[in-house]
Scaffold this motif. Structure first.
Motif, short mmCIF file in Angstrom:
data_model
loop_
_atom_site.label_atom_id
_atom_site.label_comp_id
_atom_site.label_asym_id
_atom_site.label_seq_id
_atom_site.Cartn_x
_atom_site.Cartn_y
_atom_site.Cartn_z
N UNK A 21 50.49 36.41 43.38
CA UNK A 21 50.65 37.67 44.08
C UNK A 21 50.60 38.79 43.05
N UNK A 22 49.68 39.74 43.21
CA UNK A 22 49.55 40.80 42.22
C UNK A 22 48.94 42.05 42.82
N UNK A 23 48.80 43.10 41.96
CA UNK A 23 48.33 44.37 42.51
C UNK A 23 47.32 45.11 41.65
N UNK A 24 47.15 44.76 40.38
CA UNK A 24 46.39 45.65 39.51
C UNK A 24 45.54 44.89 38.51
N UNK A 25 44.95 45.65 37.57
CA UNK A 25 44.02 45.08 36.60
C UNK A 25 44.67 44.03 35.71
N UNK A 26 45.98 44.12 35.49
CA UNK A 26 46.65 43.12 34.65
C UNK A 26 46.64 41.74 35.30
N UNK A 27 46.38 41.68 36.61
CA UNK A 27 46.35 40.40 37.32
C UNK A 27 44.95 39.83 37.46
N UNK A 28 43.95 40.54 36.98
CA UNK A 28 42.56 40.09 37.14
C UNK A 28 42.33 38.71 36.51
N UNK B 287 53.63 38.92 40.15
CA UNK B 287 53.67 40.06 39.25
C UNK B 287 54.89 40.89 39.66
N UNK B 288 55.35 41.78 38.78
CA UNK B 288 56.51 42.60 39.14
C UNK B 288 56.09 44.02 39.50
N UNK B 289 55.64 44.81 38.53
CA UNK B 289 55.35 46.22 38.77
C UNK B 289 54.25 46.40 39.80
N UNK B 290 54.55 47.13 40.87
CA UNK B 290 53.57 47.39 41.90
C UNK B 290 53.39 46.27 42.89
N UNK B 291 54.02 45.12 42.64
CA UNK B 291 53.87 43.96 43.53
C UNK B 291 55.17 43.70 44.26
N UNK C 299 46.97 36.59 46.60
CA UNK C 299 47.18 37.67 47.57
C UNK C 299 47.28 38.98 46.82
N UNK C 300 46.39 39.91 47.13
CA UNK C 300 46.43 41.26 46.56
C UNK C 300 47.41 42.09 47.37
N UNK C 301 48.45 42.61 46.70
CA UNK C 301 49.53 43.33 47.39
C UNK C 301 49.44 44.82 47.06
N UNK C 302 49.12 45.64 48.06
CA UNK C 302 48.97 47.09 47.81
C UNK C 302 48.11 47.32 46.58
N UNK C 303 47.00 46.62 46.51
CA UNK C 303 46.26 46.48 45.25
C UNK C 303 45.10 47.45 45.13
N UNK C 304 44.59 47.53 43.89
CA UNK C 304 43.38 48.32 43.65
C UNK C 304 42.16 47.53 44.12
N UNK C 305 41.03 48.20 44.19
CA UNK C 305 39.83 47.59 44.77
C UNK C 305 39.32 46.42 43.93
#
Length: 211
Positions: free
Chosen positions: A158-165, A8-12, A175-181
């Motif tokens: 590799x992702x960080x947010x709901x768009x990666x669910x 993912x790009x944004x936040x990852x 791998x959750x990177x600086x991710x939400x719960x």
């Protein structure tokens, strides 16, 4: 056997978001923050989000895009990670809901194998079919795996947010990177920090069966 690394790009790999950096370049940061917050609350859908941004981007030039890209805060080690993937004869993919024209600069600058984003442009109407949704991510990855003759076991995301669910629900290696719960609960591993080389090492250990 080769491997596929999906970022993912944004936040990852990018702190913040491409849309935020583009609007910052135009002096409209506060406005895009309001739009992103409305989108996060479900008050604006993905198409409506871009329709609002296109209005802000009316004066956007190629030079503005390049300047926004240069000013963006990327995770440390991004060029080295992508170079190592290439040297191993493996594949990398950037799959993002941000604009394709911004993602393409990652291809040009650092050699990610392929990039997939929203095909929107300044001063052009937003076409619903050109906007990516979270559900598109696993579809794109499945198409890439077929293209490269790989299986789902050969892929790490590799992702960080709901768009990666949806993608994390599809992948065994993630791998959750600086991710939400919510994403952490789905991921095979997690990372907090600013060095993509450390993230990549976790991803490799998952692919190797040692993670």
């Amino acid at each position: 056997m080769s491997k596929l690394h999906v970022f993912d790009m944004d936040g990852t790999i990018l702190s913040g978001s491409a849309c935020m950096e583009l609007c910052r370049q135009l002096g409209r940061l506060d406005e895009v923050i309001e739009v992103e917050e409305a989108w996060g609350r479900g008050e604006v859908d993905h198409v409506g989000f871009y329709e609002l941004l296109i209005e802000m981007w009316e004066p956007l030039t190629d030079l503005d895009v390049e300047s926004a890209f240069e000013a963006s805060q990327w995770l440390d080690g991004l060029p080295e990670v992508l170079a190592d993937i290439r040297e191993r004869g493996e594949y990398s993919a950037l799959v993002t809901m941000s604009p394709q024209f911004f993602a393409d600069l990652v291809v040009a600058r650092w050699g990610v194998t392929t990039a997939h984003g929203a095909t929107v442009r300044a001063r052009e109407p937003v076409v619903a079919e050109a906007v990516l949704f979270p559900e598109d991510k696993p579809r794109i990855v499945d198409e890439l795996l077929t293209r490269y003759g790989l299986s789902i076991e050969d892929c790490v995301g590799y992702g960080d947010s709901s768009s990666d669910v949806p993608l994390f629900q599809r992948l065994r290696h993630s791998v959750a990177v600086n991710a939400n719960e919510k994403l952490r609960a789905l991921a095979a591993a997690e990372y907090d920090g600013s060095d993509l080389r450390e993230v990549y090492a976790i991803g490799r250990s998952l692919l190797d069966g040692s993670g």
